[in-house]
Design an enzyme around this catalytic site. Sequence first.
Site, PDB file in Angstrom:
ATOM      1  N   GLU A   1      18.820   6.557 -39.419  1.00  0.00           N
ATOM      2  CA  GLU A   1      18.238   8.028 -39.420  1.00  0.00           C
ATOM      3  C   GLU A   1      19.441   9.041 -39.756  1.00  0.00           C
ATOM      4  OE1 GLU A   1      17.823  11.461 -38.616  1.00  0.00           O
ATOM      5  OE2 GLU A   1      17.017  11.140 -36.792  1.00  0.00           O
TER       6      GLU A   1
ATOM      7  N   CYS B   1      17.985  16.795 -36.296  1.00  0.00           N
ATOM      8  CA  CYS B   1      17.761  16.363 -37.562  1.00  0.00           C
ATOM      9  C   CYS B   1      16.604  16.821 -38.126  1.00  0.00           C
ATOM     10  CB  CYS B   1      17.625  14.697 -37.616  1.00  0.00           C
ATOM     11  SG  CYS B   1      17.951  14.038 -36.344  1.00  0.00           S
TER      12      CYS B   1
END
Lengths: 536, 536
Positions: free
Chosen positions: A265, A302
């Site tokens: 990720e 994120c």
Amino acid sequence: MKLEGLSLIGHGCAEPKGSPTRAVNPATGENLEPAYYWADAADVDRAARLAWEAFRQFRLWPAAERARLLRRIAELIEATAPEIQQRAHLETALPPPRLRAETARTCHQLRLFATLIEQGWCWDARIDHADPTRQPLPKPDVRSHLIPLGPVAVFSSSNFPLAFSVAGGDTASALAAGCTVLVKAHQNHMGTSEIVGRLIQQAVRECNAPEGTFALLFGRGSEIGQALVRHPLVKAVGFTGSRQGGRALMDAAAARREPIPVYAEMGSINPVFLLPGALRQNAETIAAGLHASLTLGVGQFCTCPGLVLAPTGPDTDRFLAALQQRMENTPPGVMLTAELCAAFHAGVRRCLQIPGVQRLTSARAESDPAGTRAAATLLTTTAEVFLAHESLMEEVFGPSTLVILCRDFAQMLAVAESLEGQLTATLHATPEELIEHRDLVRALELKVGRLIFNGFPTGVEVCHAMVHGGPYPATSDGRSTSVGTRAILRFLRPVCYQNFPDAALPETLQEANPLGLFRIVDGQPTGPADRSSASR
Amino acid sequence: MKLEGLSLIGHGCAEPKGSPTRAVNPATGENLEPAYYWADAADVDRAARLAWEAFRQFRLWPAAERARLLRRIAELIEATAPEIQQRAHLETALPPPRLRAETARTCHQLRLFATLIEQGWCWDARIDHADPTRQPLPKPDVRSHLIPLGPVAVFSSSNFPLAFSVAGGDTASALAAGCTVLVKAHQNHMGTSEIVGRLIQQAVRECNAPEGTFALLFGRGSEIGQALVRHPLVKAVGFTGSRQGGRALMDAAAARREPIPVYAEMGSINPVFLLPGALRQNAETIAAGLHASLTLGVGQFCTCPGLVLAPTGPDTDRFLAALQQRMENTPPGVMLTAELCAAFHAGVRRCLQIPGVQRLTSARAESDPAGTRAAATLLTTTAEVFLAHESLMEEVFGPSTLVILCRDFAQMLAVAESLEGQLTATLHATPEELIEHRDLVRALELKVGRLIFNGFPTGVEVCHAMVHGGPYPATSDGRSTSVGTRAILRFLRPVCYQNFPDAALPETLQEANPLGLFRIVDGQPTGPADRSSASR
């Protein structure tokens, strides 16, 4: 707990070797005790061999036993929460309320996976009954379910010292799957990692799990990280971090004699689309929400909304004024490391070098003893400039956002179409606008893992339907999510049994359904109480 | 149908370019008309752009409409079956009954995926309801389901001119998923490919599917195959073929700016384990079944049993004698191409060069006008020799098998542990032996996609529970299967909607469940009639 500064392998520790390193308090720049010793390739090899031996037993454990281990880890973390949070605060400067919430989330994740594997629908058990009378050939009895891949290397993130680290979502989902786990600790929160690692070690002992079920390795990504990904007994990788780091692991995994899956990720800029009706009604509320989302955790998520698309006009002017004021009033925050902070400032400068990009917030000089303080930063430009400069699509990790002014909806759609893969996209719109501009939703569906309506991308709910993923480069593998129960699927593969006697089948697949599982029987979703399952 | 020898792009054909190639009748070595022209990079680019444009519409088609397209393809294939089979027989020398069975299988696959997407449990629809009262933060409404990846490049196999080719399992599952498809035809059965390709083209027109929904490209794997895998608008790859060919595609896909998944089924040696009790009772029956399995289709199946493990002793002697006799009595078969036949003979010679490997069947000289005839070949050696020579693990594609004599069960287990990834493993045992030697089953679970009890690996049932996959190098991705309804998952990824108004959600996820789907609601598997779904 007395910290020792050593990697954890099996029930013990690695030997101290080489010259040690200390964690740094990002608020002060001071070193933190104790010194940490890096693991080396021999430690990785020993941990991987133990993990493989452990895997052969651990994968056969009844799900209820693995659930017990997960819950025990959660209990031990809760019992040690003040100590964990205190150390994490020293190492990350993340505020205590955030660390308390992250502790709760970490324990919730562990328990969610425990419940999931007890319920067992995640095993995708399927039964196709035989038909000996079928012409021209009899139909065999065919049954299948998902089994774990093997030892998993987990790379801790810098920005979630608990929920995406040693006992975080990757570890929880891998253990739930029946995989054993080798965690590479993040060098920015080594003490936090050691405390949590020792608690997992304790839980493994208490639950009589095989010795190699868990290991924690300290070291550099370019060294022991690569050694982990290349080790033949490691069968999958979970990673949260930078695009550069993630891609290096992807490339190493793809070049192996036996390539293995990497679930990296790697973050994204999480565009937020503001449609005129929503702006007209809620310009100030949206500004307030956006400000909170993008300064949360000093922008170190994120899912931080790094890009905002808005139509030119008076409502957007109101929105920008409100946002600017809130950002000016935000005191600079302490970032996780001086390196991240320098990268943030460099990223902002890179944007400002592009003609047509303006900074709406002032550049403030503040006391910054450790070179870690970042001020909330608001940039704007036009869609034309954005579309002409691919580098504006690069993530600036930290508390900044770039507002793109769009002449009309067509231009907003053109920006959407130009985007690379993202974790999320957010739409602020009236319900009518959402229907009317379905083409924007459809364009974004092809770009993202999650679409948010009239909300903000930070705060990823840990639940069954969550998708924290998205097409490359947001992640290495858009087919996966690292949050939510679908995350377990990353570490499983199907195996099939043809014409096996019932007693030799795994319990998941036995005719009487002793575990009371939901299964696909002869192509029909079938609960344990359904007639179609019980009638045979 | 008049064959034109041109790639099919959109509703039309590619232009003839370069010097053409003809298919060869492997039984006679004669060229077959017409001449086929290779597509070039410009054709690939045009087909990929059309496929992307088509994808944007096709993915939004109701599943029932896509099901109609799949069924129409099956109907057209059935209506054209004699012509297809006649051409396929000329191009492959596969016998008419086999080609009839393969036609039926191809149509069954298309219809199975049509039914699957109408039922819709494959979309993995998940709903987590909001809880506005939750502390410390309200819980959002989160819903997700699987959407298609984009245009898929499908590489036809040589050995299944229908079921793993133009309208085969990869195409059927990709279209069912909502992906558009670019097929690279196999150069060994170009006429068969063209006929089936034109039927799909017809079905696409009749069903008003977007023009780029399907394309068929003729050309070399090393040229247009690579161009397909590298094209930025291609988002996944399905392949059935050699390990070398599959790995080349994997490497190309991993090196892209945006890496994409490759599902390559690369074959294996499919070990068969004979335990003493089964041999005692059924030595001759097992020999008969094994002979039929390994000579089926002249041994040209990815599931051909190329390795047999048996304990030394009189029962194995009986088994070997029976197998040897049957193989001696088998007339040589015509392989698909002279190249495959030469590779088969080279593979057998390579094994025989290893000291301790013996050939039990005679090497017969027969009339072989096209250099394509292969005789059934039985080799034996000991476990010691096998364990000392890794090259004996390489697949010899064709009608041969290698029987490994094991001193005891421990040695049989050691061979099992030494194996690389396989599509299948087979056990012949009494039910008691299967339980007693559970450690063998457990060792094999980690090596294979499918375990068969008292049967044979050829004849892969197309059903929901089938796994035709297995760890690398049997396939590129042990998490997938290329046969059975799980194959659709290869071409899907999850996307999530947070706090969307019901009317803006895809029908799969709307509260009222208008499609009557099975879904995971608040963590519970929930049918359309279940209270837990209806109560909200």
